[in-house]
Every structure is written in C-alpha cells, then in structure tokens.
Design a protein around this motif. Structure first.
Motif, PDB file in Angstrom:
ATOM      1  N   ALA A  19      -2.103   9.637  -3.542  1.00  0.00           N
ATOM      2  CA  ALA A  19      -3.097   8.541  -3.240  1.00  0.00           C
ATOM      3  C   ALA A  19      -4.415   8.991  -3.362  1.00  0.00           C
ATOM      4  O   ALA A  19      -4.592  10.029  -3.255  1.00  0.00           O
ATOM      5  CB  ALA A  19      -2.812   8.207  -1.637  1.00  0.00           C
TER       6      ALA A  19
ATOM      7  N   ARG B 184       2.999   1.899   4.205  1.00  0.00           N
ATOM      8  CA  ARG B 184       2.413   2.921   4.713  1.00  0.00           C
ATOM      9  C   ARG B 184       3.601   4.114   4.698  1.00  0.00           C
ATOM     10  O   ARG B 184       3.276   5.174   4.550  1.00  0.00           O
ATOM     11  CB  ARG B 184       2.485   2.726   6.298  1.00  0.00           C
TER      12      ARG B 184
ATOM     13  N   LEU C 240       3.079   5.923   1.451  1.00  0.00           N
ATOM     14  CA  LEU C 240       2.019   6.937   1.225  1.00  0.00           C
ATOM     15  C   LEU C 240       2.451   8.114   2.209  1.00  0.00           C
ATOM     16  O   LEU C 240       2.071   9.391   1.658  1.00  0.00           O
ATOM     17  CB  LEU C 240       0.866   6.362   2.250  1.00  0.00           C
TER      18      LEU C 240
ATOM     19  N   THR D  16      -2.400  -0.513  -2.081  1.00  0.00           N
ATOM     20  CA  THR D  16      -2.719   1.129  -2.200  1.00  0.00           C
ATOM     21  C   THR D  16      -3.293   1.453  -3.439  1.00  0.00           C
ATOM     22  O   THR D  16      -3.068   0.920  -4.333  1.00  0.00           O
ATOM     23  CB  THR D  16      -1.351   1.822  -1.792  1.00  0.00           C
TER      24      THR D  16
ATOM     25  N   GLN E  32      -5.965   3.737   3.833  1.00  0.00           N
ATOM     26  CA  GLN E  32      -5.075   2.805   3.281  1.00  0.00           C
ATOM     27  C   GLN E  32      -3.756   2.686   4.033  1.00  0.00           C
ATOM     28  O   GLN E  32      -3.462   3.663   4.625  1.00  0.00           O
ATOM     29  CB  GLN E  32      -4.852   3.155   1.769  1.00  0.00           C
ATOM     30  N   PRO E  33      -2.933   1.646   3.948  1.00  0.00           N
ATOM     31  CA  PRO E  33      -2.953   0.536   2.800  1.00  0.00           C
ATOM     32  C   PRO E  33      -3.968  -0.205   3.593  1.00  0.00           C
ATOM     33  O   PRO E  33      -4.491  -0.149   4.824  1.00  0.00           O
ATOM     34  CB  PRO E  33      -1.483  -0.069   2.959  1.00  0.00           C
TER      35      PRO E  33
END
Length: 289
Positions: free
Chosen positions: A68, A49, A52, A84, A74-75
């Motif tokens: 991403a 996380r 991202l 991911t 996601q994840p």
C-alpha cells in the motif's frame, strides 16, 4: 471516472491519465506516477480494510505482495466505494505453475496472524441470496441450484480429513501469482485470506486441468511438484470441486447481469454442473473478463 478522481484528490495524489490494468484477478487503474488504484464494489469497506491488513502481514511474513502507498489513510470511501492505493510492483509476468505451487506451500506453513483476525472459511456464505437474485436463470434453474446447495451442505458436514487447516489465499487462480525479473513470486492480492482447508487453494489448478482443459497434464504435474501434493488424490476433492464449480457458475451469473453477452457463458456453466453436458472436461468454459 468520478470515484477515481475524487479519491485521488482526497489522497493528494495526481490522477493524470489513468489507465485500466489487470491487478491479479481484479482490475485497477495505473496512474502516471506508477501508483495502482483499486476501487471496490459497493459496500465492501471491511474487505478493503482486510486486504490492507493482510498485505502488511504477508510482507512481514516473507510473502511478497503489492504494498500500500505509505502516508495515505486508506481505504478512502467515495460514494459507497472503498478505494485503496498500491505501489506498482516491480516488472513482472505470470509465475510458472511450479512457482505458484511452492508459494502456496509457503503461505500454508505460516502461523495465523496475531495482529488481526481472519474469518474461518465459509463456502456457502451468501449463496442463497445470490441464487435468488440471479435473474439470468429461470425459476426452475434457481430451484435446482437451491437443491444443489442443500446437497453440498450435507456433504460438507462429512468432509473427509485432510491437511491441517491454515491461512489460505481463498482465490488461488494462476492469474493471482506473478514473478519478477529476479524470480521473486508476488501474490497479487490478499483480500480473500481466511483460515480454511489448504486443499481449497489447490482445487482451482486441478479444475483448470481436469474440468476445463485450460492447462495440460504436464502443467498440472509441475504445480503438484511445486506444492508436493496432488489434491485430486484426496477423498474430499470432489466436494470442493463441486463447490468451486458452483461458485464459478454464480460468478458468471453476476457478470451476465452487467454484460448480457456473458449470459451464454452463465447458462453453459449451469448446464455443465447439472450434468447436461456429459463428463468433464467441459469445452466452452472461459475465464470471465
């Protein structure tokens, strides 16, 4: 690849003939669609996380990094692994060391993010437990490593003043930096971003020259010219060097647990940091696969 297959199914992305590819210093799977999938180690959802969020922040701040895949929540968690999905970057090759240095300088000049928090740099986090779990080493080896960590902690308390703490990459090895055909530099991962001493990001390249001989003096000078600073002239360099070399030794021990062929590399690294192999440069240190 059951985790990959299940994650693709959950995301609604066709898996097809996935191919394992490098992704910075980590690895991923490139799908026929061009999407690159990264599968974390067990229990690393917070790190996934974090990456991202950090990648979105870097892109908004003008630092190019893989993006991403949009429209996918996601994840995705599959059997304890966090997965991911990333858009395949434009065609690229490894950046020059000068480009790497200038990109690190731009990163270090950014104000910390406001939309999410970054941890403060903790170089010894988890080391005690990691040493205890390192079965590749003997009890005597582990005893020495614990004493070494205690010594380094003491030195850390007296770290000399240096550059102002800022957002740092955390694992700034050359493989983490790529250049596209139009000379845009890509920072290939963002999972280790923290607030810490910028010198931490400069030490890996200094080690590649001074400790391991992976690059030449001219190569290192180009990196310093790109960043406009030579970390080896700072009084705290030797402490950060020693911490880095210890962490690299423990990385080899982890790798040897999965691949016994790497046991020799782990033992060599330990012998070097214990002082049994003479002064740097140390021949035989090899990047882990």
């Amino acid at each position: 690849m059951p985790v990959l297959r299940a994650a693709c199914s959950s995301a609604g992305i066709e898996m097809g003939e996935a191919r394992r590819v490098p992704f910075g210093t980590a690895a991923g799977y490139r799908l026929p669609s061009g999407v690159v999938v990264r599968i974390s180690g067990p229990g690393r959802r917070p790190e996934a996380r974090h990456e991202l969020e950090a990648a979105r922040w870097l892109a908004a701040s003008g630092i190019s990094t893989p993006r991403a895949v949009p429209g996918v929540r996601q994840p995705i968690d599959i059997h304890g692994r966090s997965v991911t999905f990333w858009l395949d970057p434009l065609p690229h090759e490894q950046s020059t060391l000068a480009e790497m240095g200038s990109t690190l300088q731009r990163l270090h000049q950014l104000a910390p993010p406001a939309g999410f928090s970054l941890d403060h740099f903790r170089p010894f986090l988890g080391l005690t437990e990691e040493i205890d779990a390192a079965e590749v080493f003997t009890d005597d080896d582990r005893g020495w490593l614990h004493q070494h960590v205690t010594e380094l902690r003491g030195r850390w308390a007296d770290l000399p003043s240096g550059l102002q703490w800022c957002v740092v990459h955390g694992e700034a090895w050359h493989a983490e930096f790529a250049a596209t055909d139009d000379h845009e530099v890509l920072l290939m991962s963002a999972e280790n971003l923290t607030i810490g001493p910028p010198e931490w990001d400069l030490v890996p390249t200094a080690l590649e020259f001074r400790s391991f001989g992976w690059i030449t003096a001219a190569d290192y000078a180009r990196f310093c010219d790109g960043y406009h600073h030579d970390v080896t002239r700072w009084g705290g360099f030797y402490l950060l060097r020693d911490i880095r070399e210890l962490l690299m030794t423990m990385a080899a021990a982890r790798a040897a647990a999965a691949d016994p062929a790497l046991r020799r590399q782990a033992m060599l690294r330990l012998s070097c940091i214990r002082g049994d192999e003479g002064p740097r440069q140390w021949p035989g240190w090899e990047p882990l696969p």
